[in-house]
Design an enzyme around this catalytic site. Structure first.
Site, short mmCIF file in Angstrom:
data_model
loop_
_atom_site.label_atom_id
_atom_site.label_comp_id
_atom_site.label_asym_id
_atom_site.label_seq_id
_atom_site.Cartn_x
_atom_site.Cartn_y
_atom_site.Cartn_z
N HIS A 1 -29.02 21.83 -15.84
CA HIS A 1 -30.03 20.80 -15.57
C HIS A 1 -31.29 21.36 -14.93
O HIS A 1 -32.32 20.68 -14.91
CB HIS A 1 -29.43 19.72 -14.64
CG HIS A 1 -28.15 19.14 -15.14
ND1 HIS A 1 -26.93 19.44 -14.57
CD2 HIS A 1 -27.90 18.28 -16.16
CE1 HIS A 1 -25.98 18.78 -15.20
NE2 HIS A 1 -26.53 18.07 -16.18
N CYS B 1 -29.15 24.85 -10.84
CA CYS B 1 -28.05 24.98 -11.80
C CYS B 1 -28.62 25.34 -13.17
O CYS B 1 -29.76 25.01 -13.50
CB CYS B 1 -27.23 23.69 -11.86
SG CYS B 1 -28.16 22.25 -12.45
N ASP C 1 -2.15 -1.20 -4.03
CA ASP C 1 -2.49 0.19 -4.33
C ASP C 1 -1.19 0.98 -4.43
O ASP C 1 -0.54 1.25 -3.43
CB ASP C 1 -3.39 0.74 -3.22
CG ASP C 1 -3.82 2.18 -3.47
OD1 ASP C 1 -3.38 2.77 -4.47
OD2 ASP C 1 -4.58 2.72 -2.64
N CYS D 1 -22.49 19.84 -13.93
CA CYS D 1 -22.17 21.00 -14.76
C CYS D 1 -21.26 21.94 -13.97
O CYS D 1 -20.94 21.70 -12.80
CB CYS D 1 -23.45 21.72 -15.20
SG CYS D 1 -24.43 22.41 -13.84
N HIS E 1 -12.36 1.69 -3.96
CA HIS E 1 -11.57 0.95 -4.95
C HIS E 1 -12.34 -0.30 -5.35
O HIS E 1 -13.25 -0.74 -4.66
CB HIS E 1 -10.21 0.52 -4.37
CG HIS E 1 -9.30 1.67 -4.04
ND1 HIS E 1 -8.12 1.91 -4.72
CD2 HIS E 1 -9.38 2.64 -3.10
CE1 HIS E 1 -7.52 2.96 -4.20
NE2 HIS E 1 -8.27 3.42 -3.21
N CYS F 1 -23.57 22.14 -8.60
CA CYS F 1 -24.53 21.18 -9.17
C CYS F 1 -24.51 19.90 -8.33
O CYS F 1 -23.46 19.43 -7.90
CB CYS F 1 -24.16 20.88 -10.62
SG CYS F 1 -25.25 19.66 -11.42
N TYR G 1 0.87 -1.17 0.00
CA TYR G 1 0.00 0.00 0.00
C TYR G 1 0.91 1.22 0.00
O TYR G 1 1.40 1.65 1.04
CB TYR G 1 -0.93 -0.02 1.22
CG TYR G 1 -1.76 1.23 1.38
CD1 TYR G 1 -2.41 1.81 0.30
CD2 TYR G 1 -1.91 1.83 2.63
CE1 TYR G 1 -3.17 2.94 0.44
CE2 TYR G 1 -2.68 2.97 2.79
CZ TYR G 1 -3.32 3.53 1.70
OH TYR G 1 -4.08 4.67 1.84
#
Length: 582
Positions: free
Chosen positions: A535, A532, A182, A572, A303, A558, A141
């Site tokens: 959307h 927003c 990792d 967005c 992960h 957003c 790791y």
């Protein structure tokens, strides 16, 4: 032989049981990273799993941080295992050895590099083409380079250098080597969701190290219809001794990511990076590896697992090496757990015996102590009173229960409406009320008064209206009388008329309504979030946590998950600061 690597982001990820999770991965050697468990918090259920033998490395500096573990099936038991890369943590037989040249590191650096529980090395015997060979699995790791901590960037590079030194030394000694885990660096632009958004992508020191560590051989059967990608593989790498087995089988696959940000919900739009790898020495990758792929469908962490399949078969050792967790004193029987000294009480025998009435404030353990442990003699149903002759363990505090012959007031009486115009009792008024009540008690001793009146009774009377007693107060706070419906002829004359409960309830309701309107006008709540522009959906509120002039300020963005700018379903670029005073 099948190997799996997975950053589980905490060993508690296995909610359905660790054995069930390990079995679902269906691998011989399972390497997990970021266990976030120290040795003192490791429980037997996690350490010893039926059908597996496990090997842990713990962080020695911080609790709930880092940590790796390797679970091997009993059919894949290694013959050697050790914790760390430097050899400083190894003080037993059955170590892997081959540490390499550490002249470039100071003794303090070596100790720090192995102090965070970032590596476990296991060594296995395999049968490859009727020939017995050795495969060493290094579960790592690698550190993350925190931008706000420059010293961690150097720490990460030193860890890379130490890892390469150890892996190449073991390889030189004659063993095949698999490095998996990792690595915390995406190698090439194809391994990143938006490489153009990063300044100096190719100049990153971690990517430069990977270029030197890895060899750039593409699979012999790779798709030749994309020569640009194949040439990129050859041009950007050097003569390293290891190969990225995923890119060996999938040299041109895009959007193959293994890590996503949970804060932005980026997994929904597959806006991530590929930082989890299975590296193998070139000979092993070409001759024995059959396939390597990612498992993005497996959730439970930020992960996803990565698996690799080899054609060679494992030859298990007859006995696990000393690093195996089953040999730890807390699990091997050499040192008993404290819980083993606590005797479990047979619940059936307890239920069959009559119990003493115990105070409700006592804990369950205290109740068991007060039950006759020997079972000899009859247990009376009366309340037991602790005396000086009672046997009390030293250091044990004993709660004494005050007994009183006076009846206890009902809890419901405290929820009845209170008088609104009663003057709060002061010390002098309470004393005057006590004297009056005492006088009234003497004169009406032959009537319906039952029990004696105490100061607590006086205070409770002033705070509530009982069913048969009402409190009458003069305009003067010094005069307070008590009367009952049965003794109206004995009550003192007062100038004020007695209040009824109906008028009190009505007054309280009106006052509550006015109070509710007032507080609603003051505490009107936050303003509705803006929508927003793309959307037309309500935005979410965020707070700046990074140190700087804007730290603590709030803003709207957003609400959709983060994604590539070309993805219409992703977040967005709407942004708006929260104005002060709103």
């Amino acid at each position: 032989m099948k190997v799996v690597t997975w950053n589980i982001n905490g060993i508690r990820t296995f909610r359905g049981g660790i054995k069930k999770a390990l079995d679902s991965l269906d691998a011989d050697v399972i390497c997990v990273q970021e266990t976030k468990v120290t040795r003192d918090l490791l429980d037997e259920r996690t350490a010893i799993v039926d059908g597996y033998n496990s090997y842990f490395s713990f962080s020695r500096g911080r609790s709930g941080y880092s940590g790796v573990a390797t679970y091997c099936k009993d059919s894949a038991t290694p013959f050697a295992a050790e914790e760390g890369l430097t050899g400083l943590l190894t003080n037993h037989e059955g170590a892997v050895g081959c540490y390499g040249d550490h002249t470039e590191f100071s003794s303090e650096e070596l100790q720090l590099l192995d102090n965070e529980g970032r590596a476990v090395v296991t060594q296995h015997r395999v049968m490859c083409q009727d020939k017995m060979q050795t495969v060493t699995v290094i579960n790592v790791y690698c550190p993350r380079a925190d931008p706000e901590k420059p010293e961690r960037k150097q720490f990460k590079l030193q860890f890379y250098k130490l890892l390469q030194c150890r892996a190449e030394t073991i390889l030189k000694d004659g063993s095949h080597v698999i490095v998996l885990g990792d690595v915390n660096t995406s190698h090439r632009p194809i391994d990143h969701c938006d490489p153009s958004d990063i300044d100096g992508f190719e100049e990153n020191p971690g990517r430069k190290w990977l270029n030197g560590f890895l060899h750039g051989c593409a699979h012999e059967e790779s798709n030749e219809e994309e020569p640009d990608e194949a040439s990129e593989v050859t041009d950007t790498t050097h003569s390293g001794k290891f190969m990225d087995t995923f890119r060996y089988f999938h040299p041109t696959r895009t959007n193959a990511f293994t890590c996503w940000s949970t804060l932005t919900g980026a997994r929904q739009t597959n806006y991530g990076t590929r930082i989890d790898y299975i590296f193998a020495d070139c000979q092993l990758a070409k001759e024995q590896f059959l396939a390597t792929d990612i498992m993005p469908e497996v959730e439970g962490s930020d992960h996803c697992p990565v698996w690799g399949q080899l054609s060679c078969s494992l030859l298990p050792s007859s006995k696990p090496p000393p690093l195996c967790t089953r040999y730890l004193p807390e699990f091997a029987g050499k040192q008993q757990k404290l819980s083993r000294f606590l005797v479990k009480v047979d619940q059936k025998s307890i239920q069959s015996e009559p119990k003493d009435a115990l105070p409700g404030s006592q804990e369950e353990g205290e109740k068991r102590e007060n039950i006759n442990p020997s079972g000899a003699g009859n247990i009376s149903g009366k309340k037991r009173i602790l005396t000086a002759d009672s046997v009390v363990p030293k250091g044990k505090k004993v709660k004494t229960v005050k007994t009183s012959s006076k009846p206890q007031g009902s809890l419901l009486s405290f929820f009845k409406p209170k008088l609104t115009n009663v003057v709060p009792p002061t010390e002098t008024s309470v004393r005057q009320c006590e004297k009056t009540l005492d006088l009234d008690e003497v004169t009406s001793s032959n009537n319906s008064h039952k029990g004696s009146t105490t100061k607590e009774d006086v205070l409770s009377v002033t705070g509530r209206i009982t069913e048969d007693t009402e409190l009458v107060c003069d305009s003067s706070p010094q005069l307070c009388t008590s009367s009952t419906t049965e003794d109206n002829d004995k009550q003192m004359k007062t100038k004020s008329e007695p209040l009824t409960s109906q008028t009190t309830v009505g007054h309280l309701a009106a006052k509550k309504g006015a109070s509710s309107v007032f507080w609603k006008s003051v505490l009107h709540g936050p303003p509705p979030p803006p929508s927003c522009k793309v959307h037309g959906e309500p935005c979410v509120l965020r707070t700046v946590k990074k140190e700087g002039p804007n730290m603590g300020k709030q803003f709207f963005v957003c609400a959709r998950p983060q994604g590539h700018a070309s993805n219409p379903e992703a977040r967005c670029n709407f942004f708006a600061w929260v104005e002060k005073g709103k």
